[in-house]
Enzyme design. Sequence first.
Site, PDB file in Angstrom:
ATOM      1  CB  VAL A 139      -0.882  -0.003   1.277  1.00 58.31           C
ATOM      2  CG1 VAL A 139      -1.805   1.201   1.299  1.00 58.31           C
ATOM      3  CG2 VAL A 139      -1.671  -1.299   1.372  1.00 58.31           C
ATOM      4  CB  CYS A 140       1.085   4.210  -2.170  1.00 58.31           C
ATOM      5  SG  CYS A 140       1.827   5.849  -2.145  1.00 58.31           S
ATOM      6  CB  VAL A 141       3.791   5.246   2.911  1.00 55.80           C
ATOM      7  CG1 VAL A 141       4.827   5.974   2.053  1.00 55.80           C
ATOM      8  CG2 VAL A 141       3.713   5.895   4.284  1.00 55.80           C
TER       9      VAL A 141
ATOM     10  CB  ALA B 277      -1.731   4.503   3.128  1.00 55.22           C
TER      11      ALA B 277
END
Lengths: 119, 98, 122
Positions: free
Chosen positions: A77-79, A82
């Site tokens: 998941v892209c930080v 997110a």
Amino acid sequence: MKFGIVVNEGPYQHQASDSAYLFCKAAIEKGHEVSRVFFYHDGVNNATKLTEPPQDDRNVVSRWSKLAEDHGVDLVVCVAAALRRGIRDENLAPGFRISGLGQLVEAGIQADRLVTFGD
Amino acid sequence: MLHIINKSPLANSSLDSCLGVGKEGDILLIEDAIYAATSGSAHEAKIRDAMGRFKIYALLPDLEARGLADRVIEGVTTVGYDGFVELVAANRTCQSWL
Amino acid sequence: MSEGIKKFMFVNRKAPYGTIYALEALEVVLITAAFDQDVSLAFLDDGVYQLKKGQQTKGIDTKNFSPTYRALEGYDIEKLYVEKESMEARGLSEDDLLVDVTVLSRKEMGELMEEQDVLLSF
């Protein structure tokens, strides 16, 4: 063959996550490897364990978790995306991990094919 | 290369852009793009024209879900998700016309 | 293809601000360059609007990310391609764009696309 997958949309709103999942399942059944699924934009919403769909509906989130558990698919998941959307380690479903965009680029470099599902 | 389209041609210009820019290869219509694969639609002639340069596929589960599996334009090949995987594997690259 | 270097093309077909895709695409572009990959940006359809000069976002209380396109050069990202037909269909010319680009015809854009190893579209 090694596949990398990008999911740009959240569950239940758009078909992208369903299409991506069914593609991954078919690829694995054919003996291919899905090395990584990268969730970007609203796609990060696929990673929350707080999701509670109605009983008669598919559970998009747990379906991804199971794919990770059964086949070792790396769900990233892209930080930045997110954090913007309230997805954090505390509410992450099993099998997902939060990391940087470098993981997407790395998937592009290492996979034989990169397929994007989005809106 | 493989071009993947997921938008209805009646609501979005993705199909037109793909046909304009794309040189040759395979086009796979998925999700709402399957409406482009149905006979009698305003886009049928465009799809038939494109068949010279491209091989056109439509995802059968998406056609079935939308009640149009029996109305596919002749010459368009329907595939399942396994066929989708084969198309991606057979082409060196793919572009999703989101 | 050189060892470990792939040709990445970012296909931008969406206008800025209405949705977040243009901004988040730029973020990937910068990271990809940091991985020393061969990076190209293609602007077609409404994506051309991302490069329009004079964006003022104060009134919509959103960050104006358009200066980033001009900063790309500093990251050795110099391959910016705009499709001529898309630009013209929007009443724009090269003078309206905030950064130097290479204008390509549809056909040339299609050929360039065929040369890539990885295509990412947002």
